[in-house]
Design a protein around this motif. Structure first.
Motif, PDB file in Angstrom:
ATOM      1  N   LEU A 291       0.826  -1.214   0.000  1.00  0.00           N
ATOM      2  CA  LEU A 291       0.000   0.000   0.000  1.00  0.00           C
ATOM      3  C   LEU A 291       0.857   1.260   0.000  1.00  0.00           C
ATOM      4  N   LEU A 292       1.903   1.228   0.805  1.00  0.00           N
ATOM      5  CA  LEU A 292       2.744   2.421   0.902  1.00  0.00           C
ATOM      6  C   LEU A 292       3.480   2.682  -0.402  1.00  0.00           C
ATOM      7  N   MET A 293       3.966   1.629  -1.039  1.00  0.00           N
ATOM      8  CA  MET A 293       4.686   1.820  -2.297  1.00  0.00           C
ATOM      9  C   MET A 293       3.762   2.368  -3.381  1.00  0.00           C
ATOM     10  N   HIS A 294       2.568   1.810  -3.489  1.00  0.00           N
ATOM     11  CA  HIS A 294       1.623   2.314  -4.497  1.00  0.00           C
ATOM     12  C   HIS A 294       1.203   3.749  -4.168  1.00  0.00           C
ATOM     13  N   HIS A 295       1.057   4.016  -2.887  1.00  0.00           N
ATOM     14  CA  HIS A 295       0.675   5.381  -2.489  1.00  0.00           C
ATOM     15  C   HIS A 295       1.790   6.365  -2.811  1.00  0.00           C
ATOM     16  N   ILE A 296       3.032   5.973  -2.550  1.00  0.00           N
ATOM     17  CA  ILE A 296       4.164   6.834  -2.880  1.00  0.00           C
ATOM     18  C   ILE A 296       4.243   7.056  -4.380  1.00  0.00           C
ATOM     19  N   ARG A 297       4.009   5.992  -5.153  1.00  0.00           N
ATOM     20  CA  ARG A 297       4.044   6.121  -6.608  1.00  0.00           C
ATOM     21  C   ARG A 297       3.024   7.137  -7.100  1.00  0.00           C
ATOM     22  N   ASP A 298       1.839   7.142  -6.494  1.00  0.00           N
ATOM     23  CA  ASP A 298       0.794   8.084  -6.910  1.00  0.00           C
ATOM     24  C   ASP A 298       1.098   9.509  -6.459  1.00  0.00           C
ATOM     25  N   CYS A 299       1.780   9.653  -5.334  1.00  0.00           N
ATOM     26  CA  CYS A 299       2.019  10.985  -4.765  1.00  0.00           C
ATOM     27  C   CYS A 299       3.300  11.637  -5.273  1.00  0.00           C
ATOM     28  N   LEU A 300       4.227  10.840  -5.820  1.00  0.00           N
ATOM     29  CA  LEU A 300       5.552  11.366  -6.138  1.00  0.00           C
ATOM     30  C   LEU A 300       5.535  12.478  -7.194  1.00  0.00           C
ATOM     31  N   PRO A 301       4.793  12.379  -8.295  1.00  0.00           N
ATOM     32  CA  PRO A 301       4.793  13.490  -9.263  1.00  0.00           C
ATOM     33  C   PRO A 301       4.310  14.807  -8.655  1.00  0.00           C
ATOM     34  N   GLU A 302       3.216  14.723  -7.903  1.00  0.00           N
ATOM     35  CA  GLU A 302       2.719  15.943  -7.259  1.00  0.00           C
ATOM     36  C   GLU A 302       3.718  16.459  -6.226  1.00  0.00           C
ATOM     37  N   LEU A 303       4.377  15.535  -5.533  1.00  0.00           N
ATOM     38  CA  LEU A 303       5.369  15.924  -4.538  1.00  0.00           C
ATOM     39  C   LEU A 303       6.541  16.647  -5.188  1.00  0.00           C
ATOM     40  N   LYS A 304       6.951  16.160  -6.343  1.00  0.00           N
ATOM     41  CA  LYS A 304       8.050  16.801  -7.056  1.00  0.00           C
ATOM     42  C   LYS A 304       7.679  18.220  -7.478  1.00  0.00           C
TER      43      LYS A 304
END
Length: 721
Positions: A291-304
């Motif tokens: 769950l955390l990996m998929h969540h990070i994958r979804d959040c990373l572009p916006e985070l950048k």
């Protein structure tokens, strides 16, 4: 994708160092009621006993736990340990590079750090404790252990402990990038779970909530959690996972976690055989990791994107605070030059930061000259404060003991000077308004950041400019006063614009002289007629024919004289006026010939600069006196207009020369001579503590953001899929 979680862990290290709340990093937030088994779940995931135990509230600060998987071959040197290398170790952010190999010391450090920030009265503190654990028995996870939700304060706890804990949990779970791990004990009603209630409030769609049911082995005999685990009681989108933790007796007997995991698997296989593969601590760890990996994958572009935006904002903020001082002498000269240039540009209207909400600088000075001052002068009544009695009194005082044949010029000069003096007060007020605006411009000249950064320099600059303006105020006032005194010094009756009024005056005088000549001729004709009548009285009788003879013959002069007396010419228009329309001498003198003030100027009491004259009964004005008063009024008004026009034109010029332009030309040299002194440079450039602290914070944040951007940039696009 396994490399994504270490990326987030690095970012947490970066932002926890500066205490930033601007970036919401993906993490798993563990929330649940007090004594619901949160700490046991976390310890089972780690495989070590390292969390403080006890009754009541034990977790009183958020614990950010970063689990980092390491292979068995990986070793870590430990300078403080007796052994040369270890396979599992822990590090706290607040103890820098100190390595803990004994997890009992980790537990003690958590307790000590909690007491240091939260006190010993069972209160809570929002400052997190950051702990990293490296082990080959863990999966990559980032967990946040929060204080347990409670209802009633115990012991020395503050009375609002429930609100404090609820607000603390809310701060973490409302983060849209967090995964909520809602922990509930199986021996309580799942429908009354505070953790599920709080999660639904901030995650109504359930996209980031995972439920964990603990203490499955403590349920009453004859009951089970089958309906709860299958989601038939309350459905949870990400799933509901049941676990079996060690009991307090197992902890007291120091039961190993590996043995506890075996007992958990045996219990699930026996009690819930159909669900055993989708429950238990190992399945929970893998699920959280996924769950955390998929969540990070979804959040990373916006985070950048968010990091890049913040870098630009903090870079701009840091630039506004200015660079650290290298050459103070050069910086002081630059600030002085910049201020003087900005001040002059504000006057000229060429400043970079032009006000749009109000007039400022040269625009306001222009408004003062042509609107405020100009309209004030135009509103001054040329005959204000004068009435017919004042004019008549001045004429009579100027004639002395003998009646005058003509209007005395001294009376006109005396009265017109009195009116000209009324222009001095608004002229001096104009100087005052311009002075106030130039003083106000100090705060609006485009160097606000330097003024805030160096408060002592700001004070000295204000003092220097204020003193310069104050020095220029007396000569400017003197010049404006002299402009009025110059007009009073010589009443130029030969002024070209005054010719029309003079011509009118002469015409009225000539009209009066002609009228007097007719009266003298009529008087002589009457005397001759009386002599002839006496001679012919014995032979001549009154008849219509005699009357006709008077009209057509020698009696024509008498008829003209009577006509002049009965039809008096108006001294202004030259038109005949009916004598019978004049008020009689017995009536009160309230008509146009009286000495009372005219209605146009009697509404307002104006200061009379002439000596006070006792009130006298209204008197009847003769035709000549009325004519003389009207002539003086017209002459005063005409000459006053000429002088007012001169004052309205010359006063702004004097103010610009003696005040505005002088300050513009000498401001920089005055600032340099007063401030650019070697012994005062250190004092003047002593930076504000507030600005220095904010610059330090902005610089640390900018460095953290740049480091975060570098970390995110290391993640290649292939890692996202």
């Amino acid at each position: 994708m396994e490399s994504l979680i270490p990326v987030i862990n690095k970012l947490q290290d970066v932002f926890n160092t500066v205490g930033s709340e601007s970036i919401h990093l993906p993490q798993i937030v563990v929330v649940g009621n007090q004594s619901s088994g949160k700490s046991s779940v976390i310890e089972t995931l780690v495989g070590h006993d390292f969390l403080p135990r006890g009754t009541g509230i034990v977790t009183r600060r958020p614990l950010v736990l970063q689990l980092l998987h390491s292979s068995k071959d990986r070793k870590c040197g430990d300078e403080d340990a007796s052994k040369g290398t270890v396979q599992e170790w822990a590090k706290f952010l607040h103890t820098k590079n100190k390595i803990y190999t004994d997890f009992k010391e980790v537990c003690e450090e958590i307790s000590n750090e909690t007491d240091r920030m939260s006190g010993t009265n069972k209160g809570i503190c929002p400052e997190p404790i950051v702990l990293k654990i490296y082990s080959h028995r863990v999966v990559n996870l980032t967990l946040v252990d929060l204080p347990g939700l409670t209802k009633v304060p115990v012991g020395d706890q503050p009375p609002d402990i429930e609100i404090q804990i609820s607000q603390l949990c809310t701060e973490y779970i409302k983060n849209p990038n967090s995964v909520i791990l809602a922990v509930t004990a199986a021996n309580t009603d799942f429908a009354t779970s505070e953790a599920i209630k709080l999660a639904r409030e901030y995650d109504p769609e359930g996209r980031r909530t995972l439920a964990v049911i603990t203490k499955l082995d403590l349920m009453d005999a004859g009951t089970d959690a089958m309906d709860v685990l299958c989601g038939r009681v309350i459905p949870v989108k990400l799933g509901i996972i049941g676990v079996v933790n060690r009991s307090q007796a197992d902890i007291n007997n120091k039961k190993e976690l590996q043995e506890a995991l075996k007992d958990e698997a045996s219990f699930l296989q026996k009690k819930y055989p159909s669900l055993a593969s989708r429950n238990g601590t190992p399945f929970l760890a893998k699920t959280l990791n996924r769950l955390l990996m998929h969540h990070i994958r979804d959040c990373l572009p916006e985070l950048k994107t968010r990091v890049n935006v913040l870098i630009a904002q903090f870079q701009s903020l840091l630039n506004s605070f200015g660079e650290p001082i290298s050459d103070k002498s050069q910086l002081l000269l630059q600030i002085i030059t910049k201020f003087a240039s900005a001040y002059c540009n504000t006057i000229e209207g060429t400043a970079k930061n032009i006000e749009t909400s109000e007039l400022c600088g040269g625009a306001r000075i222009c408004y003062i000259f042509h609107e405020t001052f100009g309209r004030t002068l135009e509103s001054v009544d040329p005959l204000g404060g004068l009435n017919t009695r004042d004019i008549l009194t001045a004429i009579r005082n100027a004639t002395g003991p003998r009646p005058a044949l003509f209007v005395p010029e001294i009376s006109f000069e005396l009265l017109v000077k009195r009116q000209i003096r009324r222009l001095e007060e608004p002229s001096l007020r104009c100087v005052e308004l311009v002075h106030e605006e130039m003083q106000r411009m100090i705060q609006h000249c485009g160097t606000q950041q330097e003024m805030l950064r160096f408060p002592k320099l700001h004070e000295r600059i204000v003092d220097v400019v204020t003193n310069l303006l104050r020095q220029r105020l007396p000569p400017t006032n003197t010049m404006v006063e002299n402009l009025v005194q110059v007009e009073l010094a010589y009443i130029n009756t030969k002024h070209p614009d005054f010719a029309e009024a003079q011509t009118m005056h002469k015409a009225m005088v000539n009209n009066d002289h002609t009228l007097d000549g007719h009266r003298s001729s009529s008087h002589r004709s009457i005397m001759d007629k009386n002599a002839e009548d006496k001679q012919a009285s014995s032979t001549t009788t009154n008849s219509p024919a005699g009357t006709e003879q008077l009209v057509n013959g020698s009696g024509g002069s008498w008829k003209l004289s009577n006509f002049i007396r009965s039809q008096r010419l108006d001294p202004i228009t030259g038109a005949a006026s009916d004598r019978s329309s004049e008020p009689s001498t017995s009536q009160p003198s309230s008509g146009p010939n009286s000495a009372a003030p005219s209605p146009a100027r009697s509404n307002k009491k104006v200061l009379n600069l002439l000596p006070e004259v006792p009130e006298q009964p209204a008197m009847k004005l003769s035709s000549r006196e009325q004519r003389d008063c009207e002539v003086i009024e017209r002459l005063i008004k005409s000459y006053f207009m000429i002088v007012r026009k001169n004052i309205q034109d010359s006063t702004p010029k004097a103010i610009m020369h003696f005040l505005v332009n002088y300050v513009k030309d000498h401001l920089q040299s005055e600032l340099v001579s007063q401030l650019y002194r070697k012994e005062e440079i250190e004092t003047l450039l002593e930076e504000s503590l507030h600005i220095a602290a904010r610059r330090k914070e902005a610089m640390e944040m900018l460095q953290a953001l740049q480091r975060a951007s570098q970390i995110i940039g290391e993640v290649r696009e292939i890692h996202l899929w």
